[in-house]
Design a protein around this motif. Structure first.
Motif, short mmCIF file in Angstrom:
data_model
loop_
_atom_site.label_atom_id
_atom_site.label_comp_id
_atom_site.label_asym_id
_atom_site.label_seq_id
_atom_site.Cartn_x
_atom_site.Cartn_y
_atom_site.Cartn_z
N ASP A 51 0.84 -1.19 0.00
CA ASP A 51 0.00 0.00 0.00
C ASP A 51 0.88 1.25 0.00
OD1 ASP A 51 -1.85 2.02 0.36
OD2 ASP A 51 -2.97 0.97 1.91
N ARG B 264 0.23 4.18 0.66
CA ARG B 264 -0.07 5.06 1.79
C ARG B 264 0.67 4.66 3.05
NH1 ARG B 264 -6.29 4.09 1.85
NH2 ARG B 264 -5.37 2.00 1.60
N SER B 265 1.23 3.46 3.07
CA SER B 265 1.94 2.96 4.25
C SER B 265 3.38 3.45 4.33
CB SER B 265 1.93 1.42 4.25
OG SER B 265 0.61 0.92 4.35
N TRP B 266 3.84 4.19 3.33
CA TRP B 266 5.24 4.57 3.27
C TRP B 266 5.41 6.07 3.05
CZ3 TRP B 266 8.51 0.71 4.49
CH2 TRP B 266 8.05 -0.60 4.29
N ARG B 267 6.53 6.58 3.51
CA ARG B 267 6.93 7.94 3.15
C ARG B 267 8.44 7.92 2.92
NH1 ARG B 267 9.49 11.01 7.05
NH2 ARG B 267 9.46 10.18 9.19
N ASP C 207 3.01 5.97 -8.10
CA ASP C 207 2.52 5.07 -7.06
C ASP C 207 3.42 3.85 -6.84
OD1 ASP C 207 0.28 6.68 -6.58
OD2 ASP C 207 -0.82 5.75 -8.24
N ARG D 63 6.36 4.68 -4.67
CA ARG D 63 6.12 5.06 -3.28
C ARG D 63 6.35 3.88 -2.35
NH1 ARG D 63 0.18 7.40 -3.56
NH2 ARG D 63 0.48 7.53 -1.28
N LEU E 5 -3.97 0.45 -2.97
CA LEU E 5 -4.20 1.89 -2.95
C LEU E 5 -5.66 2.24 -3.19
CD1 LEU E 5 -2.98 4.77 -2.89
CD2 LEU E 5 -2.64 4.57 -5.36
#
Length: 459
Positions: free
Chosen positions: A114, A116-119, A131, A134, A224
């Motif tokens: 996902d 959104r789970s990483w930065r 995407d 990421r 995602l």
């Protein structure tokens, strides 16, 4: 030096070697409101329940007073200094509902794939990643913060990264990582039939390396888009673009660059950021620059370099449209002028179309709209010529029109126009570029031609 200090030191060393790394974002902390069914931690005197059939590691930072607590069959509480639990029979919080217990949400809901789970710790204003990039790439270093509890779903396939830092330990050897994953601590924090693999070799190519997530992109996009029912939101423009590695369409422009051995990806990204993207007229744009697989094209050279290209994505994020197209054409001109020094051999441009819902984007037309206009004008000219020919033939048969002989035509004024150039066969404005600075604009949405009616009138 504590575990957090060691992580910070290691991250600084990574920055000095230009290594990229991704940091895990979600946690399974007791004091994180998003981990509870009511989006708040259990009230004083409330009941708390954990999923009985799930393994979980939970960090507790504060003291909590509850009436009762249902624990998982296999799990652990990690108590920070001053944290703990006490029993309470009544609630002192008037806003706390004593009817239903606070439920700890499924700890298995967090997926490695996902985005959104990483930065990225290298995040810079104005830059973004597609995407697929990421999620940790093949040459990325992965960090699980030591001051938080976590649980990660690995999926069903092998995941390869450069290194992993988890629970205060850095893993660069597969044997050590495998031993950790098979331990009880590893099983509490990682689950799934997939496997993790590390290879300490960094990307040594100055022109950049492929992320390596192409095969995983379907799983990345599924994770995602899961909150959206698996469907992409509609783009706000006609003929939206989908860059390589992106899950959904976007509005803007894409430059695809072929390069030589002198090209340096980091240097070129820094040039675009500081010399162009920071200018006031380009505010509201987001840019992504990376090496991607090149779509197969007929009659092209084979080899590693022929299979890849550098993708520059300019995404519209502000209310003003057409800005990405204008900057893309400026970058094309920059390649034509400085491409040889930068190591860029050629560039192609694609643009999205006009905004949906009326209005027109300055400098941004729908791809193919210029070609459609040219075809319509040519068709109209052809119909006009056919109509004139038919009318002249009818008048001649009626005796109202006589053909001039060749001699009579020759007696006309010198230099009198005898017709006009057909734009379908005489193309004006062609430019030949040198191979080192060739800019291929075949994929752009702008197509121009000279209208012979207006050109002759002006003459």
């Amino acid at each position: 030096m504590g575990a957090l200090g060691l992580v910070l030191l290691w991250l600084q060393l990574c920055a000095l070697t230009r290594a990229a790394y991704k940091i895990w974002v979600p946690n399974t902390d007791f004091d994180t409101a998003a981990n509870w069914s009511q989006n708040r931690t259990p009230c004083v005197g409330a009941a708390a329940e954990f999923p009985a059939d799930k393994m979980v590691s939970v960090l507790v930072r504060q003291g909590h007073s509850v009436t009762n607590m249902l624990l998982p069959l296999d799990g652990e509480f990690v108590l920070a200094s001053g944290a703990g639990f006490s029993a309470s029979h009544t609630s002192s919080d008037p806003d706390c509902s004593t009817g239903a217990p606070a439920l700890f949400l499924d700890p298995d809901r967090f997926s490695w794939h996902d985005p959104r789970s990483w930065r990225s710790r290298d995040e810079v204003h104005g830059l973004f990643s597609v995407d697929a990039e990421r999620v940790p790439c093949r040459h990325d270093d992965v960090v699980f913060p030591p001051n938080a509890s976590f649980r990660v779903g690995l999926g069903a396939r092998t995941i390869r990264v450069r290194s992993i830092w988890a629970l205060g330990q850095k893993y660069t050897v597969n044997e050590d990582l495998m031993a950790f994953l098979e331990s009880r601590a590893g099983r509490l924090h990682f689950h799934g039939s997939g496997a993790l693999s590390v290879d300490p070799e960094a990307c040594a190519d100055p022109s950049g390396c492929l992320c390596g997530n192409s095969e995983a992109q379907p799983r990345i996009c599924a994770a995602l888009l899961q909150p959206l029912g698996g469907r992409c939101p509609s783009a706000a423009c006609h003929d939206a673009l989908r860059p390589e590695g992106q899950c959904c369409d976007l509005c803007g422009a894409i430059l695809s660059l072929t390069h030589g051995p002198a090209f340096d990806l980091e240097r070129y990204r820094a040039r675009l950021l500081h010399d162009f993207l920071t200018l006031p007229q380009y505010q509201g744009l987001q840019m992504a620059v990376s090496k991607v697989l090149r779509p197969p094209r007929p009659r092209e050279a084979t080899g590693p370099e022929a299979d890849t290209e550098v993708q520059v994505v300019l995404a519209e994020t502000g209310p003003e449209t057409g800005v990405a197209g204008r900057l893309a054409r400026v970058l094309l001109a920059d390649v034509a002028e400085h491409g040889e020094a930068l190591g860029v051999l050629s560039a192609t441009l694609r643009e999205s179309g006009a905004p949906i819902g009326g209005g027109s984007a300055a400098g941004l037309e729908r791809p193919g709209s210029g070609a459609g206009l040219a075809g319509a004008v040519a068709a109209a000219l052809l119909l006009l010529l056919l109509a004139l020919s038919a009318g002249a033939l009818l008048l001649h048969r009626a005796g109202r029109l006589r053909w001039k002989k060749n001699e009579e035509a020759a007696d006309g004024p010198a230099g009198a126009p005898l017709g006009f150039q057909n734009p379908m066969f005489n193309v004006a404005g062609s430019v030949e570029l040198t191979p080192a600075s060739q800019v291929d604009a075949r994929n752009t949405s702008q197509i121009y031609f000279v209208n012979p009616l207006f050109a002759e009138a002006e003459a």
